[in-house]
Write an enzyme that holds these catalytic residues in place. Structure first.
Site, PDB file in Angstrom:
ATOM      1  N   GLY A  12     -19.105  23.140 -11.537  1.00 29.71           N
ATOM      2  CA  GLY A  12     -17.727  23.684 -11.491  1.00 29.71           C
ATOM      3  C   GLY A  12     -16.682  23.238 -12.575  1.00 29.71           C
ATOM      4  O   GLY A  12     -15.929  23.737 -13.287  1.00 29.71           O
ATOM      5  N   HIS A  13     -17.182  21.867 -13.059  1.00 29.88           N
ATOM      6  CA  HIS A  13     -16.446  21.156 -14.339  1.00 29.88           C
ATOM      7  C   HIS A  13     -16.785  22.177 -15.554  1.00 29.88           C
ATOM      8  O   HIS A  13     -15.856  22.365 -16.290  1.00 29.88           O
ATOM      9  CB  HIS A  13     -16.529  19.984 -14.485  1.00 29.88           C
ATOM     10  CG  HIS A  13     -16.504  18.838 -13.505  1.00 29.88           C
ATOM     11  ND1 HIS A  13     -17.059  18.178 -12.643  1.00 29.88           N
ATOM     12  CD2 HIS A  13     -15.102  18.473 -13.254  1.00 29.88           C
ATOM     13  CE1 HIS A  13     -16.504  17.396 -11.941  1.00 29.88           C
ATOM     14  NE2 HIS A  13     -15.419  17.371 -11.998  1.00 29.88           N
TER      15      HIS A  13
END
Ligand code: PAF
Length: 274
Positions: free
Chosen positions: A32-33
């Site tokens: 996600g990052h």
């Protein structure tokens, strides 16, 4: 990619840059990052990812000391995705003295997450404003997994007239629906199997909301998490724009949930148009 630890080195490195994007994180990076960095790249000539586990946003019962710190691993992933600068300050660099001047966000800070984590959003907005001042980005990317945080930061940017464009990013999920989070690494194998139940509960609520069933009290009692395993903090339907109680004329809604599975607290949300 450069790894920078001090504000003075950061200022030196960024002095010639015309368009900087900031991706603020607390590290222990997951896909996600990495998606946030990918989203930032076309918006800037220089993408800065900050990695700082901010003590100000953790309560005394929270997981500040056990929060995973994996800088070497994080930097390897950031290099691969084309991040230009990693800003990884220590606590003294961000808080050289006791932080007595803080940002006081709108009353939304006391609801939902704020009701269970008093002072959390004040800690978030204070560190985010400091990071904005240190990096001086034109663009910042925030994930909508922390939907309330995203709205509160957006409000801070607007109300304090900060010259920054906020770019929201959709939540990245595992194939079974679990929203990616650094805290997922706390889950035991058995808990990890059960964890998608939070997303499933939100999906059930979303389904009812899309059919036009009014949120209160009709929907909420129809969906629950098994109390043998889960301790639910909230499962609620709100107006997407400001997390107010939805009115019949509101079409954009967000279903938000937070619950504890063993010692791990998970949060998630789904946006719904009805
Ligand atoms: O979302 C997070 O990881 C943190 O709240 C943030 C925005 C990096 C501030 O510490």
């Amino acid at each position: 990619m450069e790894i920078i630890h001090t504000v003075s080195d950061l200022r030196l490195r960024l002095s010639g840059e015309t368009r900087v994007a900031l991706v603020p994180t607390m590290g222990h990076l997951h896909d996600g990052h990495i998606d946030l960095v990918r989203i930032a790249r076309p918006h800037a000539t220089c993408v800065v990812t900050s990695i700082f586990v901010n003590p100000l946003q953790f309560g005394p019962q929270d997981d500040f000391t056990r929060y995973p710190r994996t800088l070497a691993q994080d930097c390897a992933r950031l290099k691969e995705v084309g991040c230009h600068v990693v800003f990884a300050p220590n606590e003294h660099e961000i808080y050289p003295e006791r932080q007595q001047v803080t940002v006081d966000p709108s009353p939304l800070q006391h609801e939902l997450e704020g009701a269970f984590r008093p002072g959390h959003f004040r800690g978030v907005t204070t560190v985010v404003l400091k990071l904005f001042n240190m990096v001086q980005p034109q663009v910042a990317v925030f994930g909508k997994k922390d939907y309330q945080q995203y709205l509160i930061v957006q409000e801070m940017i607007r109300q304090l007239a900060l010259p920054i464009t906020l770019i929201p990013a959709e939540t990245t999920r595992a194939p079974d629906g679990l929203a990616l989070s650094s805290r997922n690494s706390y889950l035991s194998v058995e808990e990890r199997q059960r964890a998608p139940q939070l997303y499933q509960a939100l999906q059930q609520l979303a389904h009812l909301a899309r059919q036009g069933v009014e949120p209160e009290p009709d929907i909420l009692h129809q969906v629950s998490l098994d109390t043998t395993y889960w301790q639910t903090d909230y499962l609620t339907v709100r107006r997407a724009a400001d997390l107010g109680k939805p009115q019949p004329q509101d079409h954009q809604l967000v279903i938000l949930g937070a619950a504890r599975l063993g010692r791990t607290r998970l949060i998630d949300n789904i946006e719904v148009t009805r």
